[in-house]
Design an enzyme around this catalytic site. Structure first.
Site, PDB file in Angstrom:
ATOM      1  N   LYS A 156       0.829  -1.209   0.000  1.00 58.41           N
ATOM      2  CA  LYS A 156       0.000   0.000   0.000  1.00 58.41           C
ATOM      3  C   LYS A 156       0.863   1.259   0.000  1.00 58.41           C
ATOM      4  O   LYS A 156       0.631   2.196  -0.769  1.00 58.41           O
ATOM      5  CB  LYS A 156      -0.909   0.019   1.235  1.00 58.41           C
ATOM      6  CG  LYS A 156      -1.693   1.321   1.403  1.00 58.41           C
ATOM      7  CD  LYS A 156      -2.493   1.344   2.680  1.00 58.41           C
ATOM      8  CE  LYS A 156      -1.703   1.831   3.869  1.00 58.41           C
ATOM      9  NZ  LYS A 156      -1.700   3.310   3.987  1.00 58.41           N
ATOM     10  N   ASN A 157       1.876   1.282   0.878  1.00 63.24           N
ATOM     11  CA  ASN A 157       2.664   2.497   1.044  1.00 63.24           C
ATOM     12  C   ASN A 157       3.635   2.755  -0.102  1.00 63.24           C
ATOM     13  O   ASN A 157       4.295   3.799  -0.135  1.00 63.24           O
ATOM     14  CB  ASN A 157       3.410   2.463   2.376  1.00 63.24           C
ATOM     15  CG  ASN A 157       2.470   2.607   3.557  1.00 63.24           C
ATOM     16  OD1 ASN A 157       1.362   3.135   3.427  1.00 63.24           O
ATOM     17  ND2 ASN A 157       2.884   2.121   4.717  1.00 63.24           N
ATOM     18  N   CYS A 161      -5.511   8.500   9.602  1.00 67.09           N
ATOM     19  CA  CYS A 161      -5.643   7.909  10.930  1.00 67.09           C
ATOM     20  C   CYS A 161      -5.298   8.924  12.014  1.00 67.09           C
ATOM     21  O   CYS A 161      -4.378   9.744  11.852  1.00 67.09           O
ATOM     22  CB  CYS A 161      -4.719   6.698  11.074  1.00 67.09           C
ATOM     23  SG  CYS A 161      -5.296   5.227  10.201  1.00 67.09           S
ATOM     24  N   ARG A 220       1.026  14.964  11.900  1.00 69.42           N
ATOM     25  CA  ARG A 220       1.952  14.675  10.803  1.00 69.42           C
ATOM     26  C   ARG A 220       1.937  15.894   9.890  1.00 69.42           C
ATOM     27  O   ARG A 220       1.318  15.897   8.834  1.00 69.42           O
ATOM     28  CB  ARG A 220       1.529  13.394  10.073  1.00 69.42           C
ATOM     29  CG  ARG A 220       1.651  12.173  10.951  1.00 69.42           C
ATOM     30  CD  ARG A 220       1.364  10.891  10.218  1.00 69.42           C
ATOM     31  NE  ARG A 220      -0.066  10.671  10.072  1.00 69.42           N
ATOM     32  CZ  ARG A 220      -0.591   9.595   9.494  1.00 69.42           C
ATOM     33  NH1 ARG A 220       0.197   8.653   9.007  1.00 69.42           N
ATOM     34  NH2 ARG A 220      -1.891   9.440   9.395  1.00 69.42           N
ATOM     35  N   ASP A 223       4.524   0.715  12.082  1.00 67.03           N
ATOM     36  CA  ASP A 223       3.340   0.022  11.570  1.00 67.03           C
ATOM     37  C   ASP A 223       3.237  -1.421  12.056  1.00 67.03           C
ATOM     38  O   ASP A 223       2.238  -2.096  11.775  1.00 67.03           O
ATOM     39  CB  ASP A 223       3.324   0.050  10.036  1.00 67.03           C
ATOM     40  CG  ASP A 223       2.850   1.384   9.487  1.00 67.03           C
ATOM     41  OD1 ASP A 223       2.398   2.232  10.285  1.00 67.03           O
ATOM     42  OD2 ASP A 223       2.927   1.582   8.260  1.00 67.03           O
ATOM     43  N   ARG A 244      -8.400  -0.241   4.779  1.00 64.94           N
ATOM     44  CA  ARG A 244      -7.508   0.740   4.160  1.00 64.94           C
ATOM     45  C   ARG A 244      -6.156   0.122   3.817  1.00 64.94           C
ATOM     46  O   ARG A 244      -5.481   0.602   2.904  1.00 64.94           O
ATOM     47  CB  ARG A 244      -7.291   1.946   5.083  1.00 64.94           C
ATOM     48  CG  ARG A 244      -8.501   2.843   5.262  1.00 64.94           C
ATOM     49  CD  ARG A 244      -8.176   4.055   6.129  1.00 64.94           C
ATOM     50  NE  ARG A 244      -7.001   4.721   5.611  1.00 64.94           N
ATOM     51  CZ  ARG A 244      -5.973   5.122   6.357  1.00 64.94           C
ATOM     52  NH1 ARG A 244      -5.976   4.914   7.652  1.00 64.94           N
ATOM     53  NH2 ARG A 244      -4.944   5.726   5.801  1.00 64.94           N
TER      54      ARG A 244
END
Length: 418
Positions: free
Chosen positions: A22-23, A117, A122, A306, A398
């Site tokens: 995903k990232n 989230c 951030r 994570d 997600r």
């Protein structure tokens, strides 16, 4: 709203194939805006965040087709506007990644300040400062970042702190800038390396990705072709912990073992037998209860934030006392009260959680608060006595492609309640 129901107990046993990262997918899709021709991205996972990114590109007029086999065809030549609206960006912080490529390719961008989230602040300050150093005029007003530039120029950027999205945004902005750009204190994550490889496949000149200094020689134009996204190291790590927490055996396939070194080290400390191959990792607990481990999160190649919630769940049923220290985000312990509802013995001391393992967790209704917290609660449910129901799993969707189906194939008693 969907929920997951988990009847804890079985030791997981079997093999699971890991989806695309995903990232890595999100910045790569954003970077497709830099291309002067259509392109195809392969190994794209079916996730809410991916769908949000595709919706954002389509809102700009980009032609996007997402096929069931994980292939995404992108035609950026149809782009009509440079606007990323709040209603899309608010659900996913990574939407801010369109800022760099829009500015670098088209000389303007209007992007909402991001959401995502609720795991801590951030800020986009480093993105903005870097773009200004590259020659952009940036204004933040009414919740939007508005940036313009005739053509960006190379600069020496020293990031005040390591930031993955900041590194990626500035890298994408710089590939079409005039001259050389140097990014010092750059993020070293494998996903940054994957983005650099994608940019280079289009004709960019990026070197040093995966180190603390990235050097970009600006080029006049980019043209895309075919590119495959790397495997998701966080999904792989989550399934390995699922095997460890249930005292089972799990083999994760289609992975890059080198990306998992920090996680594998902690699993070995927990008592797992670990074998690796070219593109697989196998874990075997041989029916043993895990030992408690101490983890402390840090930017790559350190222990990934994570994976923090997953290892906290592991410590909840481990033998001994383990500490979990969160150094990346200041608000990433929201899963603690939910684990305590299941009988976990956790004491918070600032940004450290002290976890005393217990032989048995108890099933309870719990609520997911963010993406990785959701994964931690699912893992806890795999070993809790009775049926655990995890609510608000849209967070989970997600970042994990139908995680309940993959866990069920490993022997978990888990189902989605719609």
């Amino acid at each position: 709203m969907d929920r997951l129901a988990i009847d804890g107990g079985p030791a997981l046993d079997g093999a699971v194939r890991v989806s695309g990262a995903k990232n890595a997918t999100l910045p790569i899709l954003a970077a497709s805006l830099l291309s002067q021709s259509p392109l195809t991205v392969h190994n794209v996972p079916q996730l809410r965040d991916v769908n949000t990114t595709i919706a954002l590109l389509r809102r700009m007029g980009v032609g996007v087709e997402f096929h069931p086999d994980g292939r995404v065809e992108v035609d950026p030549t149809t782009l009509e506007n440079y606007f990323a609206p709040y209603e899309l960006v608010k659900t996913m912080r990574a939407s801010v990644l369109v800022l760099g490529p829009l500015l670098g390719r088209y000389g303007r961008a209007d992007v909402s300040l991001p959401g995502g989230c609720a795991i801590g602040a951030r800020p986009v300050d480093l993105h903005v400062a870097g773009l200004q150093a590259l020659g952009a005029r940036v204004k933040i007003a009414d919740g939007y970042i508005s940036a313009t530039a005739k053509r960006l120029h190379g600069a020496h950027l020293v990031l005040d702190k390591v930031t993955v999205t900041g590194t990626e945004n500035l890298m994408m902005a710089a590939v079409l800038a005039e001259g050389e750009t140097v990014i010092d204190n750059a993020a070293q994550e494998p996903e940054v390396v994957d983005l650099a490889a994608f940019l280079n496949s289009m004709g960019a000149r990026v070197t040093g990705a995966g180190t603390g200094q990235i050097v970009i020689q600006g080029v006049e134009a980019l043209a895309g072709d075919d590119y495959a996204v790397q495997p998701d190291r966080i999904e792989a790590g989550t399934f390995l912990v699922a095997g460890a927490i249930t005292r089972g055996r799990v083999r994760v396939e289609h992975v890059v073992p080198e990306h998992l070194e920090a996680v594998l080290q902690k699993l070995r400390e927990a008592g797992a037998g670990i074998d690796t191959g070219t593109d697989w990792v196998a874990l075997d607990m041989q029916g043993r209860r895990p030992d408690a481990v101490d983890v402390s999160t840090a930017p790559y190649p350190g222990f990934p934030t994570d994976m923090q919630a997953q290892f906290m769940a592991l410590n909840c049923i481990a033998d001994g006392v383990g500490t979990v220290t969160e150094n990346v985000f200041e608000n990433r312990f929201m899963h603690v009260p939910e684990l305590q509802r299941m009988g976990a013995d956790i004491r918070l001391e600032g940004h450290t959680a002290v976890v005393r393992g217990t032989e048995q967790l108890r099933a309870a209704p719990v609520m997911a608060t963010d993406l990785r917290a959701s994964a931690g609660l699912v893992l806890a449910g795999l070993v809790a006595a009775g049926e655990t129901v995890v609510d608000r799993i849209y967070h989970l969707d997600r970042g994990y492609q139908r995680i309940e189906e993959k866990l069920a194939r490993l022997g978990a008693r888990i189902r989605r309640l719609t």
